[in-house]
Design a protein around this motif. Structure first.
Motif, mmCIF file in Angstrom:
data_model
loop_
_atom_site.group_PDB
_atom_site.id
_atom_site.type_symbol
_atom_site.label_atom_id
_atom_site.label_comp_id
_atom_site.label_asym_id
_atom_site.label_seq_id
_atom_site.Cartn_x
_atom_site.Cartn_y
_atom_site.Cartn_z
ATOM 1 N N ALA A 1 11.628 20.082 -0.422
ATOM 2 C CA ALA A 1 11.680 18.685 0.000
ATOM 3 C C ALA A 1 11.880 17.804 -1.220
ATOM 4 C CB ALA A 1 10.396 18.314 0.732
ATOM 5 N N GLY A 2 12.306 16.602 -0.996
ATOM 6 C CA GLY A 2 12.652 15.719 -2.094
ATOM 7 C C GLY A 2 11.705 14.563 -2.266
ATOM 8 N N VAL A 3 12.140 13.620 -3.099
ATOM 9 C CA VAL A 3 11.396 12.410 -3.408
ATOM 10 C C VAL A 3 12.261 11.220 -3.022
ATOM 11 C CG1 VAL A 3 10.319 11.036 -5.233
ATOM 12 C CG2 VAL A 3 10.249 13.538 -5.352
ATOM 13 N N ILE A 4 11.651 10.259 -2.369
ATOM 14 C CA ILE A 4 12.319 9.009 -2.036
ATOM 15 C C ILE A 4 11.700 7.916 -2.893
ATOM 16 C CG2 ILE A 4 12.696 7.262 -0.256
ATOM 17 C CD1 ILE A 4 12.617 9.550 1.797
ATOM 18 N N PHE A 5 12.551 7.165 -3.588
ATOM 19 C CA PHE A 5 12.126 5.999 -4.344
ATOM 20 C C PHE A 5 12.618 4.780 -3.586
ATOM 21 C CE2 PHE A 5 12.759 9.434 -7.367
ATOM 22 C CZ PHE A 5 11.596 9.386 -8.136
ATOM 23 N N CYS A 6 11.740 3.821 -3.356
ATOM 24 C CA CYS A 6 12.109 2.618 -2.617
ATOM 25 C C CYS A 6 11.204 1.479 -3.050
ATOM 26 C CB CYS A 6 11.997 2.855 -1.112
ATOM 27 S SG CYS A 6 10.392 3.477 -0.579
ATOM 28 N N HIS A 7 11.500 0.275 -2.570
ATOM 29 C CA HIS A 7 10.642 -0.854 -2.941
ATOM 30 C C HIS A 7 9.363 -0.870 -2.105
ATOM 31 C CE1 HIS A 7 9.271 -4.632 -4.460
ATOM 32 N NE2 HIS A 7 9.215 -5.115 -3.228
ATOM 33 N N ALA A 8 9.477 -0.975 -0.796
ATOM 34 C CA ALA A 8 8.292 -1.032 0.071
ATOM 35 C C ALA A 8 8.148 0.244 0.884
ATOM 36 C CB ALA A 8 8.363 -2.241 0.996
ATOM 37 N N SER A 9 9.208 0.637 1.565
ATOM 38 C CA SER A 9 9.244 1.891 2.318
ATOM 39 C C SER A 9 10.716 2.273 2.486
ATOM 40 C CB SER A 9 8.547 1.741 3.678
ATOM 41 O OG SER A 9 9.232 0.827 4.514
ATOM 42 N N PRO A 10 11.005 3.488 2.895
ATOM 43 C CA PRO A 10 12.409 3.915 2.991
ATOM 44 C C PRO A 10 13.272 3.044 3.900
ATOM 45 C CG PRO A 10 11.002 5.821 3.032
ATOM 46 C CD PRO A 10 10.098 4.610 3.109
ATOM 47 N N GLY A 11 12.698 2.471 4.939
ATOM 48 C CA GLY A 11 13.492 1.688 5.876
ATOM 49 C C GLY A 11 13.365 0.192 5.757
ATOM 50 N N SER A 12 12.532 -0.286 4.820
ATOM 51 C CA SER A 12 12.286 -1.724 4.748
ATOM 52 C C SER A 12 11.887 -2.138 3.334
ATOM 53 C CB SER A 12 11.164 -2.105 5.720
ATOM 54 O OG SER A 12 10.786 -3.457 5.568
ATOM 55 N N ASP A 13 12.344 -3.321 2.931
ATOM 56 C CA ASP A 13 11.869 -3.859 1.658
ATOM 57 C C ASP A 13 10.652 -4.761 1.861
ATOM 58 O OD1 ASP A 13 12.936 -6.270 2.621
ATOM 59 O OD2 ASP A 13 14.527 -6.383 1.128
ATOM 60 N N MET A 14 10.140 -4.824 3.099
ATOM 61 C CA MET A 14 8.978 -5.651 3.411
ATOM 62 C C MET A 14 7.801 -4.869 4.003
ATOM 63 S SD MET A 14 9.367 -8.842 2.597
ATOM 64 C CE MET A 14 8.163 -9.673 3.623
ATOM 65 N N ILE A 15 8.076 -3.869 4.814
ATOM 66 C CA ILE A 15 6.999 -3.098 5.448
ATOM 67 C C ILE A 15 6.659 -1.945 4.529
ATOM 68 C CG2 ILE A 15 6.304 -1.715 7.428
ATOM 69 C CD1 ILE A 15 8.394 -3.365 9.050
ATOM 70 N N GLY A 16 5.479 -2.014 3.928
ATOM 71 C CA GLY A 16 5.112 -1.025 2.930
ATOM 72 C C GLY A 16 3.790 -0.349 3.225
ATOM 73 N N PHE A 17 3.300 0.306 2.213
ATOM 74 C CA PHE A 17 2.050 1.057 2.298
ATOM 75 C C PHE A 17 0.980 0.346 1.476
ATOM 76 C CE2 PHE A 17 5.549 4.078 2.561
ATOM 77 C CZ PHE A 17 5.201 4.833 3.672
ATOM 78 N N THR A 18 -0.242 0.400 1.956
ATOM 79 C CA THR A 18 -1.364 -0.073 1.161
ATOM 80 C C THR A 18 -2.178 1.141 0.727
ATOM 81 O OG1 THR A 18 -2.861 -0.341 3.044
ATOM 82 C CG2 THR A 18 -1.464 -2.235 2.463
ATOM 83 N N ASP A 19 -3.235 0.892 0.001
ATOM 84 C CA ASP A 19 -4.068 1.986 -0.479
ATOM 85 C C ASP A 19 -4.970 2.569 0.602
ATOM 86 O OD1 ASP A 19 -5.397 -0.495 -0.534
ATOM 87 O OD2 ASP A 19 -6.802 0.184 -2.066
ATOM 88 N N LYS A 20 -4.973 1.954 1.776
ATOM 89 C CA LYS A 20 -5.783 2.426 2.901
ATOM 90 C C LYS A 20 -4.864 2.772 4.074
ATOM 91 C CE LYS A 20 -9.831 0.943 1.081
ATOM 92 N NZ LYS A 20 -9.509 0.912 -0.319
ATOM 93 N N PRO A 21 -5.232 3.752 4.890
ATOM 94 C CA PRO A 21 -4.424 4.067 6.073
ATOM 95 C C PRO A 21 -4.242 2.841 6.968
ATOM 96 C CG PRO A 21 -6.042 5.783 5.686
ATOM 97 C CD PRO A 21 -6.378 4.652 4.736
ATOM 98 N N ALA A 22 -3.053 2.728 7.555
ATOM 99 C CA ALA A 22 -2.730 1.601 8.430
ATOM 100 C C ALA A 22 -1.873 2.082 9.577
ATOM 101 C CB ALA A 22 -2.004 0.518 7.638
#
Length: 189
Positions: A116-137
């Protein structure tokens, strides 16, 4: 070694500290994860410094690069942010505004078959606004869904440094160089 540099936000002093530390630690390659100029005191100086990095530096677009290029974007959250977009655009000039807005949002590094590979992105692979935080969401599943075979997503946007699992995917956020939101005012990369 590859240094992951995200969310500089026009903070030249923090950028210089990160680049100095990364170089001393052995970094010879750099991946820039977006949000370079807006909201900080020195957007033009940040662009000048970033242009001094090696030619093989990887540049990705963040939401603020898109906003600066199109100050009427419907997802700009407030008039104050819209004014900051205009100020950053004026500081760096139209040529840089257009060049930054045209950057790719994502880079997928897919190794040889069977891995498997690595994806580099700003917020998430499909969005520059919807991202991940340090806690599950609740948004984790949608944010992690890229349609690509990847076991790691490297992202920024939330300005919080962390490593955590989302299902079988490891999510790595190097934090923010110029505008950390994790309670630690030091630049992170």
């Amino acid at each position: 070694m590859l240094a992951l540099i995200y969310d500089i936000h026009g903070n030249r002093v923090a950028l210089d500290a990160v680049l100095d530390d990364a170089t001393k630690a052995g970094a010879t390659r750099f991946l820039l994860g977006g949000d370079y100029c807006m909201l900080g005191a020195e957007p033009a100086a940040v662009m000048t410094r970033l242009r001094e990095l090696p030619a093989d530096t990887i540049w990705l677009r963040g939401n603020t690069e898109r906003w600066i290029a199109r100050t009427d974007a419907p997802d700009i959250p407030s008039p104050v942010i819209a004014e900051a977009c205009v100020a950053a655009g004026d500081a760096i000039g139209r040529a840089d505004v257009h060049e930054l807005a045209a950057l790719p949002q994502m880079l997928a590094e897919v190794p040889e078959a069977g891995a498997a590979g690595v994806i580099f992105c700003h917020a998430s692979p499909g969005s520059d606004m919807i991202g991940f935080t340090d806690k599950p969401a609740e948004s984790d599943g949608a944010a992690a869904d890229s349609g690509l075979e990847a076991n790691t997503i490297v992202c920024g946007h939330t300005h919080i440094q962390f490593v955590r699992e989302v299902g079988v995917i490891q999510v790595v956020n190097p934090g923010s160089v110029g505008l950390p939101f994790d309670g630690d005012r030091r630049a992170a990369y």
